[in-house]
Structures are given as structure tokens and as C-alpha cells.
Design an enzyme around this catalytic site. Structure first.
Site, PDB file in Angstrom:
ATOM      1  N   ARG A  48      48.946  -8.785   6.014  1.00  0.00           N
ATOM      2  CA  ARG A  48      49.752  -8.566   7.129  1.00  0.00           C
ATOM      3  C   ARG A  48      49.524  -9.785   7.856  1.00  0.00           C
ATOM      4  O   ARG A  48      50.657 -10.303   8.600  1.00  0.00           O
ATOM      5  CB  ARG A  48      49.215  -7.447   8.083  1.00  0.00           C
ATOM      6  CG  ARG A  48      47.883  -7.690   8.607  1.00  0.00           C
ATOM      7  CD  ARG A  48      47.398  -6.306   9.373  1.00  0.00           C
ATOM      8  NE  ARG A  48      46.371  -6.598  10.027  1.00  0.00           N
ATOM      9  CZ  ARG A  48      44.849  -6.557   9.440  1.00  0.00           C
ATOM     10  NH1 ARG A  48      44.722  -6.520   8.258  1.00  0.00           N
ATOM     11  NH2 ARG A  48      44.115  -6.726  10.302  1.00  0.00           N
ATOM     12  N   HIS A  49      48.708 -10.808   7.777  1.00  0.00           N
ATOM     13  CA  HIS A  49      48.414 -11.891   8.560  1.00  0.00           C
ATOM     14  C   HIS A  49      49.608 -13.301   7.923  1.00  0.00           C
ATOM     15  O   HIS A  49      49.928 -13.798   8.885  1.00  0.00           O
ATOM     16  CB  HIS A  49      46.921 -12.429   8.360  1.00  0.00           C
ATOM     17  CG  HIS A  49      46.039 -11.486   8.936  1.00  0.00           C
ATOM     18  ND1 HIS A  49      46.118 -11.231  10.181  1.00  0.00           N
ATOM     19  CD2 HIS A  49      45.055 -10.803   8.502  1.00  0.00           C
ATOM     20  CE1 HIS A  49      45.267 -10.196  10.680  1.00  0.00           C
ATOM     21  NE2 HIS A  49      44.411 -10.097   9.427  1.00  0.00           N
ATOM     22  N   HIS A  66      42.603 -14.720  10.001  1.00  0.00           N
ATOM     23  CA  HIS A  66      43.784 -14.213  10.835  1.00  0.00           C
ATOM     24  C   HIS A  66      44.959 -15.117  10.654  1.00  0.00           C
ATOM     25  O   HIS A  66      45.961 -15.031  10.650  1.00  0.00           O
ATOM     26  CB  HIS A  66      43.642 -13.493  12.048  1.00  0.00           C
ATOM     27  CG  HIS A  66      42.820 -12.304  11.888  1.00  0.00           C
ATOM     28  ND1 HIS A  66      42.628 -11.353  12.794  1.00  0.00           N
ATOM     29  CD2 HIS A  66      42.073 -11.933  10.879  1.00  0.00           C
ATOM     30  CE1 HIS A  66      41.773 -10.308  12.610  1.00  0.00           C
ATOM     31  NE2 HIS A  66      41.330 -10.702  11.511  1.00  0.00           N
ATOM     32  N   ASP A  75      37.573 -38.287  20.643  1.00  0.00           N
ATOM     33  CA  ASP A  75      37.996 -39.115  21.634  1.00  0.00           C
ATOM     34  C   ASP A  75      36.729 -39.412  22.007  1.00  0.00           C
ATOM     35  O   ASP A  75      35.649 -39.207  21.476  1.00  0.00           O
ATOM     36  CB  ASP A  75      38.812 -38.786  22.762  1.00  0.00           C
ATOM     37  CG  ASP A  75      38.187 -37.673  23.780  1.00  0.00           C
ATOM     38  OD1 ASP A  75      36.952 -37.295  23.298  1.00  0.00           O
ATOM     39  OD2 ASP A  75      38.710 -37.222  24.706  1.00  0.00           O
ATOM     40  N   HIS A  76      36.475 -40.336  23.120  1.00  0.00           N
ATOM     41  CA  HIS A  76      34.983 -41.032  23.421  1.00  0.00           C
ATOM     42  C   HIS A  76      34.031 -39.546  23.819  1.00  0.00           C
ATOM     43  O   HIS A  76      32.961 -39.783  23.664  1.00  0.00           O
ATOM     44  CB  HIS A  76      35.298 -41.753  24.757  1.00  0.00           C
ATOM     45  CG  HIS A  76      35.937 -41.227  25.882  1.00  0.00           C
ATOM     46  ND1 HIS A  76      37.400 -40.990  25.947  1.00  0.00           N
ATOM     47  CD2 HIS A  76      35.690 -40.702  27.034  1.00  0.00           C
ATOM     48  CE1 HIS A  76      37.793 -40.700  26.886  1.00  0.00           C
ATOM     49  NE2 HIS A  76      36.889 -40.517  27.716  1.00  0.00           N
ATOM     50  N   CYS A 108      37.000 -33.269  21.341  1.00  0.00           N
ATOM     51  CA  CYS A 108      36.955 -33.854  22.626  1.00  0.00           C
ATOM     52  C   CYS A 108      36.205 -33.153  23.651  1.00  0.00           C
ATOM     53  O   CYS A 108      35.332 -32.547  23.133  1.00  0.00           O
ATOM     54  CB  CYS A 108      38.590 -34.248  23.106  1.00  0.00           C
ATOM     55  SG  CYS A 108      39.313 -32.478  23.552  1.00  0.00           S
ATOM     56  N   THR A 165      36.785 -30.719  26.069  1.00  0.00           N
ATOM     57  CA  THR A 165      36.713 -29.352  25.958  1.00  0.00           C
ATOM     58  C   THR A 165      37.285 -28.875  24.693  1.00  0.00           C
ATOM     59  O   THR A 165      37.334 -27.615  24.479  1.00  0.00           O
ATOM     60  CB  THR A 165      37.868 -29.044  27.154  1.00  0.00           C
ATOM     61  OG1 THR A 165      38.929 -29.810  26.487  1.00  0.00           O
ATOM     62  CG2 THR A 165      37.441 -29.469  28.554  1.00  0.00           C
ATOM     63  N   GLY A 166      38.173 -29.796  23.887  1.00  0.00           N
ATOM     64  CA  GLY A 166      38.540 -29.123  22.555  1.00  0.00           C
ATOM     65  C   GLY A 166      39.966 -28.791  22.720  1.00  0.00           C
ATOM     66  O   GLY A 166      40.834 -28.572  21.974  1.00  0.00           O
ATOM     67  N   ILE A 167      40.245 -28.756  24.070  1.00  0.00           N
ATOM     68  CA  ILE A 167      41.711 -28.370  24.543  1.00  0.00           C
ATOM     69  C   ILE A 167      42.770 -29.284  24.367  1.00  0.00           C
ATOM     70  O   ILE A 167      43.805 -29.113  23.750  1.00  0.00           O
ATOM     71  CB  ILE A 167      41.564 -27.958  25.930  1.00  0.00           C
ATOM     72  CG1 ILE A 167      40.716 -26.794  26.244  1.00  0.00           C
ATOM     73  CG2 ILE A 167      43.170 -27.693  26.336  1.00  0.00           C
ATOM     74  CD1 ILE A 167      40.571 -26.361  27.662  1.00  0.00           C
ATOM     75  N   GLY A 168      42.564 -30.606  24.760  1.00  0.00           N
ATOM     76  CA  GLY A 168      43.453 -31.797  24.528  1.00  0.00           C
ATOM     77  C   GLY A 168      43.990 -31.898  23.040  1.00  0.00           C
ATOM     78  O   GLY A 168      44.988 -32.041  22.906  1.00  0.00           O
TER      79      GLY A 168
HETATM   80  C1  RB5 Z   1      38.025 -37.071  28.655  1.00  0.00           C
HETATM   81  O1  RB5 Z   1      37.570 -37.106  30.042  1.00  0.00           O
HETATM   82  C2  RB5 Z   1      38.338 -35.505  28.536  1.00  0.00           C
HETATM   83  O2  RB5 Z   1      39.733 -35.473  29.374  1.00  0.00           O
HETATM   84  C3  RB5 Z   1      38.986 -35.107  27.145  1.00  0.00           C
HETATM   85  O3  RB5 Z   1      37.946 -35.374  26.084  1.00  0.00           O
HETATM   86  C4  RB5 Z   1      39.450 -33.663  26.767  1.00  0.00           C
HETATM   87  O4  RB5 Z   1      38.522 -32.835  27.464  1.00  0.00           O
HETATM   88  C5  RB5 Z   1      40.915 -33.462  27.336  1.00  0.00           C
HETATM   89  O5  RB5 Z   1      41.038 -32.098  26.977  1.00  0.00           O
END
Ligand code: RB5
Length: 150
Positions: free
Chosen positions: A132-133, A98, A8-9, A65, A67-70
Site C-alpha cells: 500500500r505504501h 513506509h 554544512d559547518h 546540518c 537541525t537537519g531541517i535546511g
Molecule cells: C547554520 O547555522 C544552521 O542554520 C544550519 O545548520 C541548519 O540548522 C539549517 O537548517
């Protein structure tokens, strides 16, 4: 093996660095966007790159992104995708050895570029251990098929 890239941006700048890095190493990639720092919705970009991995157009993917989470949450909605958010060497190594992760996700607002590039190297170079994995990966596939585990 071709790598599917997307961000993303918030991840755009790091994605561009990863592109340069892969090009220097002679590793093929396909860039699914985004192509500037205008705000976009990360699920749209994660979907494009993860679909390419799912359809085996690309062997692996790297998503970025803030955080890498989204992007990890979005990519993991696709059947057959095992996206792993990694912010350190050990996690990157285990994600491959693994978990047979086929997508790496990175948080551009979490880690420095140099560490991100080291994690990319580990993700691309570490083989799956199998053994095992493999049994555990098969259980994840069962969950995807909504089969109950005993
Ligand atoms: C964008 O502002 C931010 O929310 C996105 O890049 C990301 O961190 C979401 O998980």
C-alpha cells in the site's frame, strides 16, 4: 551501495563521525563536503549529495546540518529525492519502510552522536515495505510531475 554524505559547518563534526562509522562497517561513501567548520550555505552541500542520489551515482544519502531541517528542505526540491529528517528510531524505521526515503537528514545540534549512528543503522538496514505504501510513493511522483491528484 555507496552513500552520499554532505553537511554544512554545523553538521561537519557529526558527518566526520558518520564517515568513521561507515568505514568501520565497510560501507562505501562519497563525501561531498563541507570539509571544515568554516560557515557555508547548506543548500549548496545538500544539492551536491542529493544530485548524486538522483543520478544514482549513490544509492542513498545522509545529510547533516544544525537541525537537519535546511538540508531536508533543499534536498526535497530535487525530483526523485525523498529526504526524511529523523531524530528517533521509530521515524527512521518508518522513513524507510513506509516512505522509501532515499536520504536521511540529521540535526547535529538536536541529537547526540550515538543516537545519530543508531538512526544511520536503521536507515541503512530497513527495507521498503512496498504494498500500500508504493501507491502513495507513486502519488508523490505525480506531484513532482505537477499532475493533479484526484
Ligand atoms: C547554520 O547555522 C544552521 O542554520 C544550519 O545548520 C541548519 O540548522 C539549517 O537548517
Amino acid at each position: 551501495m555507496k552513500i552520499a554524505l554532505a553537511s554544512d559547518h554545523a553538521g561537519f563534526r557529526l558527518k566526520e563521525r558518520i564517515k568513521e562509522y561507515l568505514a568501520r562497517k565497510g560501507i562505501m561513501y562519497e563525501d561531498f563536503g563541507t570539509f571544515d567548520e568554516e560557515p557555508v550555505d547548506y543548500p549548496d552541500l545538500a544539492y551536491k549529495a542529493a544530485s548524486a542520489v538522483q543520478k544514482e551515482v549513490c544509492g542513498r544519502g545522509i545529510l547533516v546540518c544544525g537541525t537537519g531541517i535546511g538540508v531536508a528542505i533543499a534536498a526535497n526540491k530535487l525530483k526523485g529525492i525523498r529526504a526524511a529528517l529523523c531524530s528517533d528510531h521509530f521515524s527512521a524505521s518508518c522513513a524507510r519502510a513506509h516512505n522509501d526515503a532515499n536520504i536521511l537528514t540529521l540535526g547535529a545540534r538536536v541529537i547526540e552522536d550515538e543516537l545519530a549512528l543508531q538512526i544511520v543503522d536503521i536507515f541503512l538496514e530497513t527495507p521498503f515495505d512496498g504494498g500500500r505504501h508504493l501507491k502513495r510513493i507513486k502519488k508523490i511522483e505525480m506531484l513532482e510531475n505537477e499532475n493533479c491528484l484526484k
